[in-house]
Design an enzyme around this catalytic site. Structure first.
Site, PDB file in Angstrom:
ATOM      1  N   GLU A 104     -58.130 -78.839  -3.018  1.00 30.62           N
ATOM      2  CA  GLU A 104     -56.966 -79.480  -3.633  1.00 30.62           C
ATOM      3  C   GLU A 104     -57.242 -79.919  -5.074  1.00 30.62           C
ATOM      4  O   GLU A 104     -56.691 -80.925  -5.538  1.00 30.62           O
ATOM      5  CB  GLU A 104     -56.512 -80.674  -2.785  1.00 30.62           C
ATOM      6  CG  GLU A 104     -56.021 -80.279  -1.394  1.00 30.62           C
ATOM      7  CD  GLU A 104     -55.469 -81.448  -0.605  1.00 30.62           C
ATOM      8  OE1 GLU A 104     -55.934 -82.590  -0.814  1.00 30.62           O
ATOM      9  OE2 GLU A 104     -54.578 -81.232   0.227  1.00 30.62           O
ATOM     10  N   GLU A 108     -52.940 -76.368   5.364  1.00 33.02           N
ATOM     11  CA  GLU A 108     -52.776 -77.688   5.976  1.00 33.02           C
ATOM     12  C   GLU A 108     -51.300 -77.914   6.266  1.00 33.02           C
ATOM     13  O   GLU A 108     -50.538 -78.312   5.380  1.00 33.02           O
ATOM     14  CB  GLU A 108     -53.309 -78.808   5.076  1.00 33.02           C
ATOM     15  CG  GLU A 108     -54.812 -78.843   4.952  1.00 33.02           C
ATOM     16  CD  GLU A 108     -55.314 -80.083   4.227  1.00 33.02           C
ATOM     17  OE1 GLU A 108     -54.534 -81.049   4.063  1.00 33.02           O
ATOM     18  OE2 GLU A 108     -56.499 -80.080   3.808  1.00 33.02           O
TER      19      GLU A 108
END
Length: 840
Positions: A194, A263
């Site tokens: 991320e 995710e």
């Protein structure tokens, strides 16, 4: 051909979903087939040349135990997953530089071998920054304390340490032959995590660091694809991926990359003082179906099993010990129904269309505003999705002419086999709903006490030294806490003195970025304060009396997990870093003394921590007192013994009545406890699954302790009949008299299904269905726990369900007139069966 006429509100599903659905091919094939290669294109991943939809779930090995791993993995497989994903947690594996720990619950190699033995794939997310609501994002504190280092940027010192650790992990995987290129289970690896969300402030150094990460990873020659999640500018050959609640509109940055949802947040984590977040099964399924409807290739549930933040691993700050995440497998490993079952049926339905979805082409057509038909074709084969993204309004009848008419509720997706037979709808739940009960296990030792309480001994935390200003080192400034402690403890003592020429009343004012503060003046406690998840720090202020001569000021700062997310998050200060610490006049405005640059004495941690009071096997003698334990006493240790509860159900300890602190069983940390912090008392109530999810939607547990129950894994307890030891450190004052242990098991299993479907019921851990509390085939009303009969029903409803289910661990009931006979409920009424069963 239509599966049902348009006037029926629930389409007729296949007579028996289980018998008609294909096996979970990816999982079953790997039990007998050695993986030789993993490739991909824009449409899908290919394992040994076979195109596959890949359904994955996150299970973090240190958030459970070795004893739990096989059961969690098996339940994931039974739930229709192809793969298990996990981060690698740098701080736990290298707590001291070049001192590694891969033992016990940190044995990730064993974890992935168990994944392979179950016939599943593995997804290795090395990071080594993980976020994951894990303290400090998984970075060890020695890393930040390395001179000249800057984390997650083009800094040679950091890159050297990162590469050393990444290479260590990859070499261990290679030695164990874990990569698919070696015949192992790991089909995908991730580097960084991320970074795209926080990259901008790092500037050009961030860009060069990103390219270095990709080059370093590729040079490891693991023989499987590499991914970077949330990285729109991921360098080739990295595959960039999407994280979030919905990713159907995401497109990779390369036309040759598959569309990956790394995710899919099935719920959310919880912080102290917050309510329980809940994401409905309908909405999670909607998100997954929409993703594959629009060309998805890989979906990973974050989390599939959240587990527990044992020890001091919870980050945040203020993240709770539970990491349940409202996942398909709950914190203890139980099936979270109906979410687990509803998603299992979705997985089975997606596998029916796998060959078409992964190999063919797809087109999309808007039927009416918000309603779209997506047709996947592969030669003569077809597979269709109908999505209704409207958030309100009645269900819409979608007329596909020769392919039938389908009733599609708002915010749902229908899957059509051959584009003419409905096999699943995300809003129509036919899975079991389970209601759990906590059954208290009475203590074996309650001499000299009334009622069922435990026999406690206790000891004060020795703080005489710090109240007198005696520390281990000194500095003429207020130090930052996490760097001073190297995060070996939540606690750091700040001590200084001031001389005054006459007794006077003043205000002590402390500006802190810590999470909890306790203050003492001249050995007397003068006050405490804690922050909240929404504030970086707080100002503590209290009136105090200074006496003529020398005055001791002692401040205890406590952390509740370290920051784990954001640009340069590692630099966010904790503790009384820089202060100021001031003495303010009675008018509460004029500063009489600024003590910030006094000579400060410091001590890291508690005396009880250094003496390992929490470990009953430690050699240090501790003077436990057998007198009646004090209540609401700060800085106190409590100890008792208990027997391991019988059976196989998960075990929890109820700490209601305690304040804040830490708990251990037989020296194993259960994590921080803080049941005195209550969740917001408003916002709970009806939950509409329709519309985009956020963590404040569908919350529960209003006005109750954020966390009352704490998981005690059975592997932490003794199985030889000997007593176990529970030790609690109480920081702010509590009462242990009501502490108790309970087992968590399914008490009631419910199911509803419309005519033409099958109800499946089961009880966990070898329990059997002991009775049918309610059964009605007709038009029953209500929900699990409060079913009532409608105006019509079959008079053999109860007897038929009893015959099929009572005395069995699991059963299935065909919901049809063949089972229950003809029932006249009038025109327009669609008959259904509602069942409530007891487990024992």
């Amino acid at each position: 051909m239509a599966s049902i006429s348009s006037h029926l509100p629930i389409p007729l599903l296949l007579l028996s979903l289980i018998s008609l659905l294909i096996p979970l091919s990816a999982a079953e094939e790997t039990t007998t087939t050695t993986i030789k290669n993993v490739t991909y294109d824009a449409k899908s991943f290919m394992i040994n040349g076979k195109r596959q939809i890949i359904l994955s779930g996150s299970i973090h090995y240190p958030r459970s135990t070795q004893h739990m791993w096989p059961d969690l993995i098996q339940k994931a497989k039974e739930g229709g997953l192809d793969a298990i994903e996990s981060y690698i947690f740098w701080d736990h594996h290298e707590p001291l530089r070049r001192k590694y720990d891969f033992s016990g619950n940190l044995d990730f190699v064993k974890f992935f071998k168990l994944v392979q033995q179950a016939g599943l794939y593995g997804v290795l997310r090395i990071g080594p920054y993980v976020c994951a609501e894990w303290s400090y994002g998984g970075f060890p504190l020695w890393l930040k304390n390395t001179p000249g280092i800057v984390l997650r940027t083009d800094n040679d010192i950091y890159k050297n340490e990162m590469q050393t650790f990444v290479t260590k992990i990859i070499d261990m995987c290679k030695q164990a032959k874990l990569f698919a290129s070696q015949g192992g289970p790991i089909i995908i690896a991730q580097i960084e995590n991320e970074y795209g969300n926080v990259m901008e402030p790092y500037g050009e150094a961030g860009e060069s660091y990103l390219n270095w990460c990709a080059e370093m990873a590729v040079a490891q020659n693991v023989g499987v694809p590499w991914i970077m999640c949330q990285q729109p500018n991921a360098p080739k050959p990295m595959i960039n991926t999407c994280n979030g609640y919905y990713c159907e509109s995401f497109e990779p940055n390369s036309p040759n990359s598959p569309k990956m949802f790394t995710e899919n947040w099935v719920g959310w984590f919880k912080k102290w003082g917050e309510r329980d977040p809940h994401r409905t099964a309908e909405d999670v399924a909607f998100s997954v179906a929409r993703f594959f409807q629009r060309g998805g290739a890989f979906n990973n549930y974050y989390m599939y099993h959240g587990g527990t933040n044992f020890g001091r691993s919870a980050g945040g700050p203020y993240i709770a010990t539970t990491y349940d995440y409202d996942a398909p497998l709950d914190e203890y490993g139980n099936l979270n129904q109906p979410k687990w079952g509803h998603l299992k049926q979705l997985h089975q339905s997606l596998k029916i269309g796998q060959d078409v979805i992964t190999a063919g082409n797809w087109t999309e057509k808007e039927i009416v505003p918000g309603v779209n038909l997506t047709t996947h074709t592969n030669g003569a084969q077809r597979f269709c999705f109908i999505s209704n993204t409207n958030t309100e309004g009645d269900p819409i009848n979608v007329n596909l002419n020769n392919d039938g008419v389908y009733w599609v509720p708002s915010w749902s997706v229908t899957l059509l086999r051959n584009c003419n037979s409905e096999i699943y709808n995300t809003a129509k739940i036919n899975a079991q709903t389970s209601l759990f009960v906590k059954k208290q296990s009475l203590p074996h030792n309650h001499e000299n006490q009334k009622g069922p309480g435990f026999k406690w001994v206790w000891a004060p935390e020795t703080i005489r030294d710090t109240l007198q200003g005696k520390g281990r080192f000194r500095a003429s400034q207020l130090l930052e806490q996490k760097l001073t402690t190297s995060d070996v403890s939540d606690y750091l003592w700040y001590m200084t003195t001031i001389e005054v020429n006459q007794t006077k009343r003043v205000f002590l004012r402390v500006n802190t970025t810590g999470h909890v503060l306790h203050a003492y003046v001249n050995k007397r406690f003068v006050g405490s304060q804690s922050g909240t998840p929404n504030q970086l720090g707080f100002i503590f202020e209290t009136p105090v009396v200074l006496t003529r001569g020398k005055n001791n000021i002692t401040l205890l700062s406590a952390t509740v997990g370290l920051a784990n997310y954001g640009s340069f998050f590692e630099n966010k200060p904790t503790g009384i870093a820089g202060g100021p610490v001031q003495l303010v006049g009675n008018d509460n405005s004029s500063v009489l003394n600024d003590l910030s640059f006094n000579n400060w004495s410091y001590k890291v941690g508690l005396n009880g921590e250094w003496k390992r009071v929490f470990d009953p096997n430690a050699h240090q003698h501790h003077p436990w007192r057998t007198t009646v334990p004090p209540v609401n006493r700060r800085m106190t240790w409590y100890k008792t013994s208990f027997q391991t509860p019988s059976g196989d159900d998960p075990v929890v300890v109820d700490l209601l009545g305690m304040g804040k602190g830490h708990a251990w069983v037989n020296g194993n940390s259960l994590g921080r406890f803080w049941p005195s912090v209550l969740a917001n008392s408003t916002g709970c109530g009806n939950c509409d699954y329709r519309g985009e999810y956020n963590p404040d939607k569908c919350v529960t547990n209003c006005g109750e302790p954020s966390q009352r129950w704490y998981h005690v894994p059975r592997s932490f307890m003794k199985t030889d009949g000997k007593s176990n030891t529970l030790i609690l450190f109480e920081e702010i004052g509590g009462n242990p008299k009501d502490v108790s242990f309970s087992t968590v098991g399914v008490a009631i299993g419910c199911g509803t299904a419309y005519e033409g479907n099958t109800i499946e019921l089961s009880c966990n851990n070898g329990k059997i269905i002991s009775g049918i509390d309610f059964a009605s085939f007709g038009d029953p009303k209500g929900e699990c726990g409060s079913f009532t009969k409608g105006v019509c029903e079959s008079n053999v409803s109860v007897s038929e369900v009893e015959k099929a289910c009572v005395g069995k661990e699991s059963c299935s009931v065909n919901v049809s007139t063949n089972t229950f006979g003809s029932v006249d409920c009038g025109n327009g009424v669609i008959k259904r069966l509602a069942v409530q069963a007891s487990c024992a």
